[in-house]
Design a protein around this motif. Structure first.
Motif, mmCIF file in Angstrom:
data_model
loop_
_atom_site.group_PDB
_atom_site.id
_atom_site.type_symbol
_atom_site.label_atom_id
_atom_site.label_comp_id
_atom_site.label_asym_id
_atom_site.label_seq_id
_atom_site.Cartn_x
_atom_site.Cartn_y
_atom_site.Cartn_z
ATOM 1 N N ARG A 59 0.852 -1.182 0.000
ATOM 2 C CA ARG A 59 0.000 0.000 0.000
ATOM 3 C C ARG A 59 0.895 1.241 0.000
ATOM 4 O O ARG A 59 2.006 1.227 0.505
ATOM 5 N N SER A 60 0.362 2.331 -0.505
ATOM 6 C CA SER A 60 1.119 3.581 -0.492
ATOM 7 C C SER A 60 0.818 4.401 0.759
ATOM 8 O O SER A 60 1.555 5.326 1.076
ATOM 9 N N ASN A 61 -0.255 4.072 1.479
ATOM 10 C CA ASN A 61 -0.617 4.844 2.668
ATOM 11 C C ASN A 61 -1.142 3.886 3.739
ATOM 12 O O ASN A 61 -2.351 3.670 3.866
ATOM 13 N N TRP A 62 -0.226 3.307 4.517
ATOM 14 C CA TRP A 62 -0.609 2.334 5.544
ATOM 15 C C TRP A 62 -1.487 2.941 6.632
ATOM 16 O O TRP A 62 -2.417 2.280 7.089
ATOM 17 N N PRO A 63 -1.256 4.170 7.098
ATOM 18 C CA PRO A 63 -2.154 4.721 8.122
ATOM 19 C C PRO A 63 -3.611 4.814 7.655
ATOM 20 O O PRO A 63 -4.532 4.555 8.431
ATOM 21 N N ALA A 64 -3.831 5.158 6.391
ATOM 22 C CA ALA A 64 -5.207 5.207 5.875
ATOM 23 C C ALA A 64 -5.812 3.805 5.839
ATOM 24 O O ALA A 64 -6.996 3.622 6.158
ATOM 25 N N GLU A 65 -5.016 2.806 5.476
ATOM 26 C CA GLU A 65 -5.501 1.419 5.486
ATOM 27 C C GLU A 65 -5.846 0.987 6.910
ATOM 28 O O GLU A 65 -6.830 0.291 7.139
ATOM 29 N N TRP A 66 -5.019 1.403 7.867
ATOM 30 C CA TRP A 66 -5.255 1.073 9.280
ATOM 31 C C TRP A 66 -6.570 1.690 9.751
ATOM 32 O O TRP A 66 -7.346 1.041 10.449
ATOM 33 N N GLN A 67 -6.847 2.939 9.359
ATOM 34 C CA GLN A 67 -8.107 3.578 9.733
ATOM 35 C C GLN A 67 -9.292 2.810 9.164
ATOM 36 O O GLN A 67 -10.285 2.580 9.869
#
Length: 127
Positions: A59-67
């Motif tokens: 993924r390019s944005n792990w924090p967004a995936e975590w949310q």
């Protein structure tokens, strides 16, 4: 959260969770406490990391995936709590968390914040 980007504005390439150095920050904990209260953030984060590591996801944005993961987990927990089994009554007062449970959760979160501050101070001393 916005997609991560490079200084020139191009999107970052997708990276595995381990290479990207995914870390649960205090800001992420605050977001979770405000958005999905009552969810065990440490447990869900461990599940999230283990799942994506095992699947080899990029993924390019792990924090967004975590949310997204936490919002989905909260939704599933709510659905499980309100789902009625045949022949059984729906949720009762006993299914709601007690004030003691709420105080314990608040104390645990306070302890995590204190531990995070102590860890940061140790890192500063070793730097």
């Amino acid at each position: 959260m916005r997609a991560a980007s490079q200084p020139d504005g191009r999107a970052l390439p997708a990276a595995p969770i381990d290479l990207d150095g995914f870390v649960l920050t205090d800001a992420m904990r605050r977001w979770a406490a405000a958005t999905v209260p009552g969810l065990d953030v440490d447990y869900e984060t461990a599940q999230f990391v283990d799942h994506h590591r095992a699947e080899g996801r990029r993924r390019s944005n792990w924090p967004a995936e975590w949310q997204k993961w936490l919002r989905r987990s909260a939704k599933y927990a709510s659905e499980r709590q309100t789902r009625q089994a045949p022949g059984r009554p729906g949720p009762t007062a006993a299914a709601r968390p007690s004030t003691t449970d709420q105080r314990v959760l608040a104390a645990r979160e306070a302890g995590r914040r204190v531990q995070a501050k102590l860890d940061a101070l140790k890192q500063e001393q070793h730097a």
